[in-house]
Design a protein around this motif. Structure first.
Motif, short mmCIF file in Angstrom:
data_model
loop_
_atom_site.label_atom_id
_atom_site.label_comp_id
_atom_site.label_asym_id
_atom_site.label_seq_id
_atom_site.Cartn_x
_atom_site.Cartn_y
_atom_site.Cartn_z
N CYS A 199 -9.86 -9.32 4.23
CA CYS A 199 -9.07 -8.75 3.16
C CYS A 199 -7.65 -9.34 3.20
O CYS A 199 -7.04 -9.43 4.26
CB CYS A 199 -9.02 -7.24 3.32
SG CYS A 199 -8.12 -6.40 2.02
N THR A 200 -7.17 -9.74 2.03
CA THR A 200 -5.84 -10.35 2.00
C THR A 200 -4.73 -9.31 2.13
O THR A 200 -3.56 -9.66 2.22
CB THR A 200 -5.62 -11.12 0.68
OG1 THR A 200 -5.86 -10.21 -0.39
CG2 THR A 200 -6.55 -12.29 0.60
N HIS A 201 -5.12 -8.03 2.16
CA HIS A 201 -4.11 -7.00 2.36
C HIS A 201 -3.70 -6.97 3.83
O HIS A 201 -2.66 -7.52 4.19
CB HIS A 201 -4.65 -5.65 1.88
CG HIS A 201 -3.70 -4.51 2.04
ND1 HIS A 201 -4.08 -3.30 2.56
CD2 HIS A 201 -2.39 -4.41 1.75
CE1 HIS A 201 -3.03 -2.50 2.58
NE2 HIS A 201 -1.99 -3.15 2.09
N LEU A 202 -4.54 -6.39 4.70
CA LEU A 202 -4.15 -6.30 6.09
C LEU A 202 -5.28 -6.69 7.04
O LEU A 202 -5.33 -6.21 8.18
CB LEU A 202 -3.66 -4.89 6.41
CG LEU A 202 -2.34 -4.50 5.74
CD1 LEU A 202 -2.03 -3.03 5.95
CD2 LEU A 202 -1.18 -5.34 6.25
N GLY A 262 -6.44 -1.90 -5.97
CA GLY A 262 -5.96 -1.69 -4.61
C GLY A 262 -4.76 -2.56 -4.27
O GLY A 262 -4.26 -3.30 -5.11
N PRO A 263 -4.31 -2.46 -3.01
CA PRO A 263 -3.05 -3.09 -2.63
C PRO A 263 -3.13 -4.58 -2.29
O PRO A 263 -2.10 -5.19 -2.00
CB PRO A 263 -2.65 -2.30 -1.38
CG PRO A 263 -3.94 -1.86 -0.79
CD PRO A 263 -4.88 -1.63 -1.94
N TYR A 287 -0.44 1.46 -0.86
CA TYR A 287 0.17 1.14 -2.16
C TYR A 287 0.67 -0.29 -2.15
O TYR A 287 0.48 -1.03 -3.11
CB TYR A 287 1.34 2.09 -2.47
CG TYR A 287 1.00 3.55 -2.30
CD1 TYR A 287 -0.20 4.07 -2.83
CD2 TYR A 287 1.85 4.40 -1.61
CE1 TYR A 287 -0.51 5.40 -2.65
CE2 TYR A 287 1.53 5.74 -1.45
CZ TYR A 287 0.34 6.23 -1.96
OH TYR A 287 0.03 7.53 -1.79
N SER A 288 1.35 -0.66 -1.08
CA SER A 288 1.87 -2.02 -1.01
C SER A 288 2.11 -2.36 0.44
O SER A 288 2.74 -1.59 1.17
CB SER A 288 3.19 -2.12 -1.78
OG SER A 288 3.99 -3.16 -1.24
N ALA A 289 1.57 -3.50 0.88
CA ALA A 289 1.69 -3.84 2.30
C ALA A 289 3.14 -4.05 2.68
O ALA A 289 3.60 -3.53 3.70
CB ALA A 289 0.87 -5.08 2.63
N PHE A 290 3.87 -4.79 1.87
CA PHE A 290 5.26 -5.05 2.26
C PHE A 290 6.11 -3.79 2.17
O PHE A 290 6.76 -3.38 3.14
CB PHE A 290 5.89 -6.15 1.42
CG PHE A 290 7.35 -6.30 1.75
CD1 PHE A 290 7.74 -6.92 2.92
CD2 PHE A 290 8.33 -5.78 0.92
CE1 PHE A 290 9.08 -7.03 3.26
CE2 PHE A 290 9.67 -5.88 1.25
CZ PHE A 290 10.05 -6.51 2.42
#
Ligand code: HEM
Ligand code: FES
Lengths: 163, 425
Positions: A96-99, A128-129, B352-355
C-alpha cells in the motif's frame, strides 16, 4: 608553594597574552564541539547499513504457462500481483502506498486492511488515504523463457509485456 | 610510629563489635529521634539524599500531585526490573523471538507473570505520564521558574512513547509486525530526513531481522539509558526550582484556606545547603516555617505510593494475560491491523492523511507543548487546580486532551475491517 591566584586568573597578562589565551580557548571549544559533531555523524554512518539482507529486488517468478490468461495472482512474499490478460502480462505492487501494509485483492481491485485505502484493477486510488497509485514494475522475459520482475524499475501504469 | 594505646582495640573486641561496626559504617545515623538526626538521615543516605531535608506541607497534599509523577517513576523501575529478567530468555531473532514468547508463557517459571507485569506497567506508564502532564498543566506548574522542567517533561513523554513503540515489535507477532511496518512508514513521511530515518530504524527496506535487532538494542539499552538520564535531570530540576509549585498563599501566615501554615516564625536557612531550596533569600530574618521534615513525612508518602503501584501491577498481572497474536505472516496483515490503544488516535489520524495525521498535526502538538511555558507566562493561578485565572489556558489544554481521547476511542471501538466505520454495539 603558594598558588599565585593572579596568574591563574590571567589578571596580570599582557594584552598579547590575553589575546593568545582567548584564541586558545576558542580553538579548544571549536575542537571539542567539532569532534563531538564528527563522532555523532560517524555513528550515524556506522548504523546505516551498506548491505541489506531482505528479499531481492529482481527475481524470476516462473514461466508464462504458470499464469494462464485471466490470471490475477498475488505473490505474498514478493509483494506483487501478477496479471495476465490474453497475451499481455504485468506485475503490480501490493504494498500500500499509504503506510506499507499489504493490500488484498477484491472484485473491484485492491483494498487495504490498515486504513481502508482502495484501488481499482489497475492500481489507481479510488478511496482512502493512499496518496499514490500502486506502482507497476518492469517485467521481462529472460533468454531461458522465465519471467523476471525488477522491483527497482517502476514503469508507466498500463504498459504490459507482450508474450 | 608513635605509640598510641587507645587507637588499637584488641582483635577480640573487633570481632565482637563487628556486626555493629559494619552496620554503623553503612548507616551512619541511628533511626532519627530528633530534628538534627532527621535532617542527617536525608543527606547522609545515598538513596535518600535526592530529597530535600524538609518539604513544604503543600507538596505533601495527596490531592495536589495525585502522586502521578512518582507513580510514573515507580512504573519505570518495575519496567527495568522485569525487563532485565525477561532478557534472560528473549532472543531478538525472527526465527526465535515468537517461540521464546511461547516458552515464557508455557515453561519458564513465572515467565508469563513477568511478561504480564512488564506489559501492564508499560501501558500504565504511558497513561500515567500523560495524566501527570495534565496535572502539571491544570495546576499551572510549568510557570517560571519551572519552564525548563516542563520541557524535560515533554522529552520524557516522547521517550516513554518511543520505549513502548520499540518494545512493541519484540514479540514478533502479527500485531507487532504490522504496527511497526505502519509506524516506520509514518516516519518516512517526515520532510527531508524522513526516508533516512525510516531506513535507519529498519536497517533495510522492510521490517525484518535487522529491524528486530535494532528495535531490541533501542529498547533494552539506548532508550532506558537516555530515559534514566532525563529522569535524573527532571528530579534535580525539581529541587533546584524550589520544590513543587504552590500558591503564594501557602507561604504566608495561616489563613482559612491554609490553616496548617505555621505562626511559628523561624530564621531562614536553618538546615544547611542540602536542605536549602530556592526562595526569597533577601527576606532574611524571621519567616513563617511551613515545612516539615522529609523523614518521615515525605518518605512515608512515597513508600505508600510505591506499595500501591506495585500492588496494582501485581494484581493486574495476576488477573490479565498480556496478549500474543498469531506469529508474523508477512503476506497477510490482520484485518483490521490495529496499533496499541495509545497509538490508535494517531492511526485514526493517518487514515485521513499520512503526512498530516502522522507528522504534521502530531508535530505541531509537540511543538506547542514545548513552547507552552514560554508563551503562557502569566503568574496568576499557579499551584491551584483549575484556577479561575487560567480559564483560557486550561480550556485550550482540556480541548486538546479531549480531542486526543476521542480519537483514541474512535480508533479503538469504531473501526472495523478495512478501517471502515463500525458501531461496537
Ligand atoms: C518518565 C516520565 C516522568 C516522570 C518519572 C516524572 C516524575 C516526576 C515527579 C516524581 C515529580 C514530583 C511531583 C509529582 O509527583 O507530581 C514531577 C514533577 C514535575 N513534572 Fe514530571 N515526570 C515525568 C514526566 C513529565 C512530563 C511528561 C511533564 C510535562 C510535560 C512533566 C513535568 C513536570 C513538572 C513541570 C514538574 C514540577 C511540578 C510542580 O512543581 O508542581 N513531567 N515529575
Ligand atoms: S497502509 Fe494501506 S491504507 Fe494505510
Amino acid at each position: 608553594m603558594a598558588v599565585n591566584l593572579k596568574r591563574i586568573s590571567g589578571g596580570n597578562l599582557s594584552e598579547n597574552g590575553r589575546y593568545r589565551r582567548r584564541m586558545l580557548g576558542w580553538l579548544t571549544g571549536v575542537g571539542l564541539v567539532g569532534s563531538g559533531v564528527l563522532s555523532a555523524i560517524s555513528n550515524f554512518v556506522f548504523i546505516k547499513p551498506r548491505t541489506t539482507y531482505g528479499q531481492p529486488q529482481r527475481f524470476s517468478i516462473g514461466k508464462p504457462e504458470d499464469f494462464p490468461p485471466g490470471t490475477r495472482m498475488a505473490l505474498g512474499a514478493q509483494r506483487i500481483v501478477v496479471i495476465r490478460e490474453g497475451n499481455r502480462l504485468a506485475a503490480i505492487s501490493t504494498t500500500c502506498t499509504h503506510l506499507g501494509c499489504i493490500v488484498g485483492l477484491d472484485e473491484t481491485g485492491f483494498a487495504c486492511p490498515c486504513h481502508g485505502s482502495r484501488f481499482d484493477q489497475d492500481g489507481n486510488v479510488t478511496g482512502g488515504p493512499a496518496p499514490k497509485p500502486l506502482p507497476w514494475y518492469k517485467v521481462s522475459l529472460t533468454p531461458n523463457g522465465e519471467i523476471e520482475v525488477d522491483k527497482d524499475t517502476v514503469i508507466q501504469p498500463g504498459s504490459y509485456l507482450s508474450l | 610510629m608513635s605509640p598510641n594505646k587507645t587507637s588499637q582495640p584488641s582483635l577480640w573486641k573487633s570481632l565482637v563489635e563487628l556486626p555493629r561496626n559494619v552496620w554503623g559504617s553503612i548507616f551512619r545515623n541511628p533511626l532519627p529521634s530528633n530534628d538534627l538526626e532527621r535532617s542527617a538521615t536525608s543527606f547522609t543516605n545515598f538513596f535518600l539524599h535526592i530529597h530535600p531535608v524538609k518539604v513544604h506541607k503543600h507538596s505533601l497534599r495527596p490531592w495536589y500531585t495525585l502522586g502521578l509523577g512518582l507513580i510514573s517513576f515507580f512504573l519505570f523501575v518495575i519496567l527495568v526490573v522485569t525487563g532485565i529478567l525477561l532478557m534472560f530468555y528473549y532472543v531478538p531473532s525472527t526465527t526465535q523471538a515468537y517461540d521464546r514468547m511461547l516458552d515464557l508463557r508455557g515453561t519458564v517459571a513465572f515467565g508469563m507473570f513477568l511478561r504480564n507485569m512488564h506489559r501492564w506497567s508499560a501501558h500504565g506508564m504511558v497513561a500515567v505520564v500523560f495524566m501527570h502532564m495534565c496535572r502539571v498543566f491544570f495546576t499551572g506548574s510549568y510557570k517560571k521558574p519551572r519552564e525548563f522542567n516542563w520541557v524535560l517533561g515533554v522529552i520524557l513523554f516522547l521517550l516513554t512513547l518511543f520505549m513502548s513503540f520499540t518494545g512493541y515489535l519484540l514479540p514478533w507477532d502479527q500485531l507487532a509486525f504490522w504496527a511497526i511496518t505502519v509506524g516506520t512508514a509514518i516516519a518516512g513521511y517526515a520532510p527531508v530526513i524522513g526516508k533516512d530515518i525510516q531506513f535507519l530504524l529498519m536497517g533495510g527496506t522492510s521490517v525484518g531481522q535487522e529491524a528486530l535487532l535494532r528495535f531490541y538494542v533501542l529498547h533494552v539499552a539506548v532508550l532506558p539509558a537516555i530515559l534514566t538520564l532525563f529522569i535524573a535531570f527532571h528530579f534535580w530540576r525539581i529541587r533546584k526550582d524550589g520544590g513543587l509549585s504552590r500558591p503564594a498563599e501557602a507561604d504566608a501566615i495561616p489563613t482559612l484556606e491554609f490553616p496548617e501554615a505555621s505562626t511559628n516564625l523561624e530564621p531562614r536557612r536553618t538546615y544547611g545547603v542540602q536542605g536549602l531550596v530556592r526562595g526569597p533569600l533577601h527576606a532574611a530574618g524571621k519567616v513563617p516555617d511551613n515545612t516539615v521534615f522529609s523523614w518521615p513525612n515525605l518518605f512515608r508518602a512515597e513508600l505508600f505510593v510505591f506499595v500501591v503501584t506495585v500492588s496494582a501491577i501485581l494484581i493486574l498481572a495476576l488477573l490479565f494475560n498480556a496478549p500474543l497474536e498469531e506469529p508474523v505472516n508477512v503476506m497477510h496483515p490482520p484485518n483490521p491491523a490495529k496499533a496499541p490503544w495509545y497509538f490508535l488516535g494517531l492511526q485514526e489520524m493517518v487514515s485521513y492523511s499520512a503526512f498530516w495525521g502522522g507528522i504534521g498535526v502530531p508535530g505541531l502538538f509537540v511543538f506547542l507543548l514545548f513552547i507552552t511555558p514560554y508563551i503562557d507566562r502569566g503568574t496568576e493561578g499557579v499551584g491551584r487546580w483549575f484556577a479561575r485565572e487560567r480559564l483560557l489556558a486550561n480550556t485550550i489544554f482540556l480541548t486538546f486532551v479531549i480531542v486526543n481521547i476521542v480519537f483514541v476511542i474512535i480508533g479503538t471501538f469504531f473501526r472495523g475491517p478495512n478501517w471502515t466505520f463500525v458501531t461496537p454495539w
